[in-house]
Design a protein around this motif. Structure first.
Motif, PDB file in Angstrom:
ATOM      1  N   PRO A  91      -9.842  -0.037   1.369  1.00 47.30           N
ATOM      2  CA  PRO A  91     -10.846  -0.953   0.815  1.00 47.30           C
ATOM      3  C   PRO A  91     -10.227  -2.255   0.293  1.00 47.30           C
ATOM      4  CG  PRO A  91     -11.270   1.286   0.068  1.00 47.30           C
ATOM      5  CD  PRO A  91      -9.950   1.317   0.806  1.00 47.30           C
ATOM      6  N   SER A  92     -10.938  -3.350   0.533  1.00 47.76           N
ATOM      7  CA  SER A  92     -10.457  -4.692   0.185  1.00 47.76           C
ATOM      8  C   SER A  92     -10.021  -4.809  -1.257  1.00 47.76           C
ATOM      9  CB  SER A  92     -11.558  -5.733   0.440  1.00 47.76           C
ATOM     10  OG  SER A  92     -11.867  -5.793   1.793  1.00 47.76           O
ATOM     11  N   GLU A  93     -10.818  -4.296  -2.182  1.00 48.02           N
ATOM     12  CA  GLU A  93     -10.509  -4.499  -3.595  1.00 48.02           C
ATOM     13  C   GLU A  93      -9.152  -3.913  -3.972  1.00 48.02           C
ATOM     14  OE1 GLU A  93     -13.295  -0.919  -3.281  1.00 48.02           O
ATOM     15  OE2 GLU A  93     -13.344  -2.977  -2.553  1.00 48.02           O
ATOM     16  N   VAL A  94      -8.771  -2.805  -3.339  1.00 49.77           N
ATOM     17  CA  VAL A  94      -7.484  -2.169  -3.631  1.00 49.77           C
ATOM     18  C   VAL A  94      -6.349  -3.078  -3.153  1.00 49.77           C
ATOM     19  CG1 VAL A  94      -5.979  -0.199  -3.089  1.00 49.77           C
ATOM     20  CG2 VAL A  94      -8.428   0.169  -3.546  1.00 49.77           C
ATOM     21  N   THR A  95      -6.442  -3.547  -1.908  1.00 50.65           N
ATOM     22  CA  THR A  95      -5.379  -4.377  -1.344  1.00 50.65           C
ATOM     23  C   THR A  95      -5.305  -5.735  -2.042  1.00 50.65           C
ATOM     24  OG1 THR A  95      -5.757  -3.268   0.765  1.00 50.65           O
ATOM     25  CG2 THR A  95      -4.371  -5.226   0.803  1.00 50.65           C
ATOM     26  N   ILE A  96      -6.448  -6.323  -2.351  1.00 54.53           N
ATOM     27  CA  ILE A  96      -6.465  -7.625  -3.031  1.00 54.53           C
ATOM     28  C   ILE A  96      -5.791  -7.527  -4.393  1.00 54.53           C
ATOM     29  CG2 ILE A  96      -7.952  -9.379  -4.095  1.00 54.53           C
ATOM     30  CD1 ILE A  96      -9.909  -8.886  -1.727  1.00 54.53           C
ATOM     31  N   LYS A  97      -6.063  -6.473  -5.135  1.00 60.04           N
ATOM     32  CA  LYS A  97      -5.426  -6.298  -6.459  1.00 60.04           C
ATOM     33  C   LYS A  97      -3.906  -6.190  -6.316  1.00 60.04           C
ATOM     34  CE  LYS A  97      -9.281  -4.328  -8.972  1.00 60.04           C
ATOM     35  NZ  LYS A  97      -9.909  -3.159  -9.560  1.00 60.04           N
ATOM     36  N   GLU A 112      -3.702   6.548  -9.145  1.00 62.72           N
ATOM     37  CA  GLU A 112      -4.974   7.203  -8.840  1.00 62.72           C
ATOM     38  C   GLU A 112      -5.457   6.887  -7.420  1.00 62.72           C
ATOM     39  OE1 GLU A 112      -8.386   4.366 -10.620  1.00 62.72           O
ATOM     40  OE2 GLU A 112      -7.016   5.168 -12.142  1.00 62.72           O
ATOM     41  N   ASN A 113      -5.024   5.771  -6.863  1.00 59.24           N
ATOM     42  CA  ASN A 113      -5.417   5.413  -5.498  1.00 59.24           C
ATOM     43  C   ASN A 113      -4.477   5.987  -4.439  1.00 59.24           C
ATOM     44  OD1 ASN A 113      -7.717   3.828  -6.061  1.00 59.24           O
ATOM     45  ND2 ASN A 113      -6.414   2.093  -6.603  1.00 59.24           N
ATOM     46  N   GLY A 114      -3.389   6.605  -4.848  1.00 62.45           N
ATOM     47  CA  GLY A 114      -2.362   7.058  -3.919  1.00 62.45           C
ATOM     48  C   GLY A 114      -2.849   7.981  -2.827  1.00 62.45           C
ATOM     49  N   THR A 115      -3.608   8.985  -3.177  1.00 63.32           N
ATOM     50  CA  THR A 115      -4.087   9.948  -2.181  1.00 63.32           C
ATOM     51  C   THR A 115      -5.044   9.289  -1.205  1.00 63.32           C
ATOM     52  OG1 THR A 115      -3.838  11.767  -3.745  1.00 63.32           O
ATOM     53  CG2 THR A 115      -5.266  12.161  -1.853  1.00 63.32           C
ATOM     54  N   MET A 116      -5.949   8.456  -1.723  1.00 69.61           N
ATOM     55  CA  MET A 116      -6.895   7.754  -0.856  1.00 69.61           C
ATOM     56  C   MET A 116      -6.140   6.853   0.120  1.00 69.61           C
ATOM     57  SD  MET A 116      -8.346   4.445  -0.430  1.00 69.61           S
ATOM     58  CE  MET A 116      -8.054   3.682  -2.001  1.00 69.61           C
ATOM     59  N   ILE A 117      -5.156   6.109  -0.379  1.00 71.58           N
ATOM     60  CA  ILE A 117      -4.365   5.222   0.475  1.00 71.58           C
ATOM     61  C   ILE A 117      -3.639   6.037   1.541  1.00 71.58           C
ATOM     62  CG2 ILE A 117      -2.336   3.705   0.517  1.00 71.58           C
ATOM     63  CD1 ILE A 117      -3.278   2.683  -2.278  1.00 71.58           C
ATOM     64  N   LEU A 149       0.830  -1.215   0.000  1.00 71.34           N
ATOM     65  CA  LEU A 149       0.000   0.000   0.000  1.00 71.34           C
ATOM     66  C   LEU A 149       0.859   1.257   0.000  1.00 71.34           C
ATOM     67  CD1 LEU A 149      -2.764  -1.164   2.477  1.00 71.34           C
ATOM     68  CD2 LEU A 149      -3.098  -0.611   0.061  1.00 71.34           C
ATOM     69  N   ARG A 150       1.933   1.270   0.794  1.00 70.34           N
ATOM     70  CA  ARG A 150       2.807   2.448   0.811  1.00 70.34           C
ATOM     71  C   ARG A 150       3.490   2.642  -0.546  1.00 70.34           C
ATOM     72  NH1 ARG A 150       2.964   0.878   6.189  1.00 70.34           N
ATOM     73  NH2 ARG A 150       4.553  -0.714   5.876  1.00 70.34           N
ATOM     74  N   ALA A 151       3.898   1.548  -1.188  1.00 69.76           N
ATOM     75  CA  ALA A 151       4.524   1.654  -2.516  1.00 69.76           C
ATOM     76  C   ALA A 151       3.521   2.186  -3.535  1.00 69.76           C
ATOM     77  CB  ALA A 151       5.061   0.296  -2.959  1.00 69.76           C
ATOM     78  N   GLU A 152       2.291   1.708  -3.448  1.00 69.91           N
ATOM     79  CA  GLU A 152       1.247   2.190  -4.366  1.00 69.91           C
ATOM     80  C   GLU A 152       0.964   3.668  -4.111  1.00 69.91           C
ATOM     81  OE1 GLU A 152      -1.654   1.659  -7.475  1.00 69.91           O
ATOM     82  OE2 GLU A 152       0.119   0.523  -6.856  1.00 69.91           O
ATOM     83  N   ARG A 153       0.923   4.058  -2.853  1.00 69.24           N
ATOM     84  CA  ARG A 153       0.714   5.465  -2.493  1.00 69.24           C
ATOM     85  C   ARG A 153       1.812   6.326  -3.091  1.00 69.24           C
ATOM     86  NH1 ARG A 153       2.226   6.522   3.471  1.00 69.24           N
ATOM     87  NH2 ARG A 153       4.242   6.097   2.521  1.00 69.24           N
TER      88      ARG A 153
END
Length: 192
Positions: free
Chosen positions: A64-70, A48-53, A39-43
């Protein structure tokens, strides 16, 4: 995804899982997948999910589950290994149900590092790794989320006989001796 062998590692923040993950990888050849690191690497990637994360992590909330599962699925597909150590996920019952539904995978077993909140707080405040979530306000939020959300997941897996409870307050070497017992061919268990 084929046949995968993995187990989950559950514990409160600061219970020593990072140290034990490194030991497990070195001794048993598992690929370590840290949901928090992913999650930190994606952030930090500017996605596009970086700010939300970033906002969710800062608040000590569950992404949200779908983000982490992907992110987990992508990491699994990027390696040739078929043995995975997943830590930091699932964080709640919804995460667990979604992961098992999407992937069709259940853990071989779950390691639960049991450590008091006081000890975990002391460790987090002393580790000084420059993480934005290692401050007393966020730590308190993380503990609250852990107690409310993650403990029911541990109870679920315990009801299925998959939990191996380890006293994480002991010295690192003693904790790893207990971990090794869980990997013993006899499937050694530690009383839950």
């Amino acid at each position: 995804m084929g046949t995968l062998f993995f187990f989950n590692l559950f514990c409160g923040p600061g219970s020593g899982k990072g140290t034990q993950c490194a030991n497990i990888v070195q001794h048993y050849g598992y690929t370590h997948l840290s949901a928090g690191d992913l999650l930190r690497a994606e952030r930090d990637s500017g996605s596009e999910n970086g700010t939300m994360i970033d906002n969710m992590i800062a608040e000590g909330k569950i992404v949200p589950s779908e983000v982490t599962i992907k992110l987990l699925e992508r990491a699994i597909l990027e390696t040739d290994n078929d043995k995975f150590l997943i830590d930091g996920f699932p964080r709640n019952e919804e995460n667990r149900a979604a992961f098992e539904s999407v992937t069709g995978i259940e853990p071989e077993f779950v390691l639960f590092f049991d450590c008091s909140e006081e000890e975990m707080t002391r460790r987090l405040l002393s580790r000084n790794q420059g993480r934005t979530d290692d401050n007393i306000e966020t730590i308190k939020k993380r503990f609250k989320v852990y107690m409310e959300s993650s403990l029911p997941v541990i109870e679920y897996y315990n009801s299925k006989g998959k939990v191996r409870r380890i006293d994480a307050t002991k010295p690192v070497e003693e904790v790893f001796d207990a971990v090794k017992a869980c990997f013993a061919p006899s499937g050694g268990t530690i009383a839950a």
